[in-house]
Structures are given as C-alpha cells and as structure tokens.
Design an enzyme around this catalytic site. Structure first.
Site, PDB file in Angstrom:
ATOM      1  N   GLU A   1     145.941  95.598  74.878  1.00  0.00           N
ATOM      2  CA  GLU A   1     147.125  94.690  74.700  1.00  0.00           C
ATOM      3  C   GLU A   1     147.322  93.873  75.757  1.00  0.00           C
ATOM      4  OE1 GLU A   1     149.601  93.057  72.754  1.00  0.00           O
ATOM      5  OE2 GLU A   1     149.466  94.959  71.712  1.00  0.00           O
TER       6      GLU A   1
ATOM      7  N   GLY B   1     144.418  95.330  92.396  1.00  0.00           N
ATOM      8  CA  GLY B   1     144.782  93.953  92.605  1.00  0.00           C
ATOM      9  C   GLY B   1     146.419  94.010  92.178  1.00  0.00           C
TER      10      GLY B   1
ATOM     11  N   GLY C   1     150.004  88.846  78.639  1.00  0.00           N
ATOM     12  CA  GLY C   1     150.774  89.748  79.411  1.00  0.00           C
ATOM     13  C   GLY C   1     151.482  90.712  78.670  1.00  0.00           C
TER      14      GLY C   1
ATOM     15  N   LYS D   1     141.225  84.050  74.969  1.00  0.00           N
ATOM     16  CA  LYS D   1     142.580  84.850  74.279  1.00  0.00           C
ATOM     17  C   LYS D   1     142.489  84.339  72.680  1.00  0.00           C
ATOM     18  CE  LYS D   1     145.015  85.023  78.560  1.00  0.00           C
ATOM     19  NZ  LYS D   1     146.208  84.192  79.454  1.00  0.00           N
TER      20      LYS D   1
ATOM     21  N   GLY E   1     151.295  87.980  85.355  1.00  0.00           N
ATOM     22  CA  GLY E   1     151.951  88.552  86.399  1.00  0.00           C
ATOM     23  C   GLY E   1     151.486  89.840  86.525  1.00  0.00           C
TER      24      GLY E   1
END
Length: 426
Positions: free
Chosen positions: A122, A5, A127, A198, A300
């Site tokens: 990571e 993706g 991100g 997270k 992103g």
C-alpha cells in the site's frame, strides 16, 4: 526491517508508541527482530537499540524466527534479492518499493504465491492515501474504467506555485528544494519517473493485467512554462502532472489498457484541480460505484509509515490465522495501447503571420489529419500574432502529426506550446 531512513525511522517509532494497540488489533504482540542498515553509526530520527541494528541484511531476512519483513530501502537491488530471499525463507513481505514493483512485480508475486506468503505494498503509491486496497478489494466486484491521479507531491507543489504566483519552473523548483519537497537531484520527480512507476501499479490493479513502468508513456514538467500555466488559467483550467490509466476499446471489440504520465490542462471545476501544494489525489471511475476520489498527503516519513503499519496489521493477522491475502490478479491479460493510439486532446499555441488566410490554413492542417477543432482564438497583432487552438479528441498520433505539419508551414513562425487537455469537452 530493511532500511531505517525517514520512513523506516517512523515505522520504528510507531511500533513502539502503538505497541499495545497493535497487539490488540493483531491478536499478538509485534516485536521488532532486527533493522538492517548500511552504517551502524549513521544519524537517525529515532533511537534504535544497538542490538537490533545490523549491516547483514541477507542474514536478517533468512532468520527462521522472522515472520514478516518490511522493506523500505528502495531501488531495484539489493531490495529484489532480499525480498525474494525473505519469501523463500517463509516470511511475508510489506514493501514501499514502487520502482521495483513497477519493473519486476510479477517475479515478486510469483515468489509470494509459491511460498504461500503475503506481499503487500500500500505504501508504494500515494503515501498514506488508501488507494491500492480499495482497488484490490473494495472494488473487486466492480469494473473500473479509469484511474486519474496526482501521485507526485513534488511536481504538484511546483505546478501549484507556478499557478498561484506566476513563477517560472526554475524558481518554483528552487522553492520546492528549499522547503524539502524536492531532492537535490529532482530528476525522478520532475521527469515523471516516480509517477510512471505508480501509474503502472495502479493500472495493474485496476485492470487485472500486468503493466510495467516500460509500458507507461512518460513526460515530465521541465518544459512547462509560465505561459502554459497562464494560458490554462485563461481557459479556466490548471496544469497538473497526471497519471492516467484507462480502458479503451480496440477495433476488434476488446478492451486495451492505456497508461500515461504527462502534464495536462484540466478544468478548475474538476476535483483534481483543487489539489494544492504537495498533496496527492486519485480519481477512480467505475461502472457501478461511479466516481470516487482519494485525497491526502502523498509522501513523507509519517504518512508512508502509516500505510506500512496498515499492511503490517493485515499481514500479521493473516499469519496468525494461517491464511494469506489476495495475491496478483492478472487474469484479464489486456494489451497495452501504444501512446499513438491513445485518444486525447491538444492545446496548441502557434506564432503566425498576421495576414488573411492564416486561420483557414491552420484549420486545413488539422483537417488533413482528421482532427477537428473545438475552439480557436487569436491573441495579439502583427509580429505578436498568436493562435491558440484546442482540438476535439483524436488519436495522439494524429495530433502529433498535425503539430509536425504546423511546424513546416511557411505562415507559422513557431509552435510555442503543445499540451494535452483532459476533462469533459464543453
């Protein structure tokens, strides 16, 4: 690679564009052996040679010529089964799967330990921001006491727009969706599920204890109103969705872990207050290093792919040298505090009758629960009378009981807003 993706496509692109540099850094060329996808004919952001594409992910991770598996499909299954199969078949794994790590990380770490292989992740948090490696390695000789972060770009964009433009939640969400910052179904973001996963990963690393998403107290931002944001501004604060993990002393003298995700008011002087739009930042406090902040794009395709490639280089080097990196560190085995025992502060807005004795009665309600008041102010007169109270630090259970008491009082028409306050008490 599992998945192609937005993140997987950028991993493929970077593997091609930086092939020579990666070879120099690893000490050997990194060759893409295959890409597992759901549909061979689906449109993709980059061209992938047809002979590399397969819909048989199980066969791909079991190949004996595969040294490393990158998992970027997300979700719990089939990702968990595929990662376990890869490890059992002798491949190390790089994953960006925060949900899986937060739900069942110990199973994956134990499988990696048993296989003598690496499991790096990571890209699972924030991100491109390098936060997990510093917690795991750079601060390994220090004692981390608190991790405070903005770890979801969608909610930060929405709250930032509410702060800067005065928009309500619905309008800010609609703008975020139009700009591609929010999904058509934004539930995972706006209800705090993404940030909670997270937070669990950050707490596990920072405090060397197993923390799952189920251990994290979670509240989203759907109830944050334009009035809440305006009230924060009047206090010199801003509303952010925060992931907070900290050590708290127990009555027995031990340390316990407190982990929570919720909207909160923080002073505009705090470094996190200046984090705008869809950016992320994580603020770390430790005994020796003091205060550290990590800032950057939190999501992103390209930023997340950057984190994936960083792990790939490390794991590939380890493979060539016949070593493995740091595995799970859960030796401290600290208990997780229930939210009611966590100490925090409240900002409470109360519609009240405008008559003598109201302030004293409200103050008495706080005192009965052992909660002291830091500031109180009255806004409006008559039917528009409102008290805005900010408490000193107390247990969340005592503060919640205070709010319940206020709601039962005859002089209180409505408790219109309750929000936690973070940051140094003035």
């Amino acid at each position: 690679m599992l998945g192609c993706g937005s993140v997987g496509s950028q991993v493929v692109r970077l593997l091609g564009e930086q092939a020579d540099d990666l070879a120099a850094r690893v000490g050997a060329r990194v060759e893409l052996a295959g890409v597992a996808v759901r549909r061979l004919d689906a449109p993709r952001e980059v061209d992938v040679p047809a002979d590399l594409l397969t819909t048989d992910a199980a066969a791909l991770v079991a190949r004996d010529d595969v040294d490393l598996v990158i998992e970027v499909i997300g979700g719990i299954e089939p990702a968990r089964s595929l990662i376990l199969s890869a490890l059992e078949n002798g491949a190390s794994v790089v994953t960006a799967n925060k949900a899986l790590l937060a739900e069942d990380g110990p199973t994956l770490f134990e499988a990696a330990e048993k296989a003598g292989r690496d499991l790096y992740y990571e890209a699972a948090v924030a991100g491109a921001i390098p936060i997990l490696r510093p917690l795991r390695e750079s601060l390994a000789g220090d004692r981390v006491t608190r991790v405070l972060g903005i770890v979801n770009g969608t909610t930060n964009f929405i709250l930032d727009k509410m702060d800067t433009s005065g928009a309500g939640f619905a309008d800010a969400l609609e703008e975020a969706q139009a700009l591609g910052y929010a999904e058509a179904d934004p539930t995972a973001d706006v209800e705090g599920f993404d940030a909670a996963a997270k937070a669990a990963i950050l707490a596990s690393l920072a405090f060397h204890s197993r923390v799952t998403a189920a251990d994290v107290h979670r509240e989203g931002i759907t109830d944050v109103s334009a009035g809440d944001v305006r009230s924060a501004r009047e206090m010199g604060s801003v509303v952010k969705l925060l992931a907070i993990a900290e050590l708290r002393p127990t009555p027995e003298g031990d340390d316990a872990v407190s982990v929570r995700v919720h909207p909160a008011m923080i002073p505009r002087s705090h470094p996190l207050a200046s984090v705008r739009e869809a950016y992320n930042a994580v603020f770390v406090e430790s005994e020796a290093a003091g205060q550290l902040m990590f800032y950057g794009p939190g999501a992103g395709g390209s930023p997340t792919a950057s984190a994936v490639l960083g792990d790939l280089v490390t794991v590939a080097r380890n493979h060539r040298q016949g070593t493995r990196g740091v595995g799970e560190s859960a030796y401290a085995d600290r208990a997780v505090l229930p939210m009611g025992e966590t100490r925090t502060r409240y900002h409470v807005a109360i519609d009240v009758d405008d008559r003598a004795g109201v302030l004293a009665a409200v103050a008495q309600a706080f005192a009965e629960q052992g909660v002291s008041i830091q500031t109180v102010r009255q806004e409006g007169r008559g039917n528009d009378a409102q008290l805005v109270v900010v408490s000193h630090e107390a247990t969340d259970a005592a503060l919640a009981a205070t709010v319940d008491k206020l709601r039962d009082m005859e002089i209180v028409r409505e408790v219109t807003s309750v929000m936690r306050v973070e940051g140094t008490e003035e």
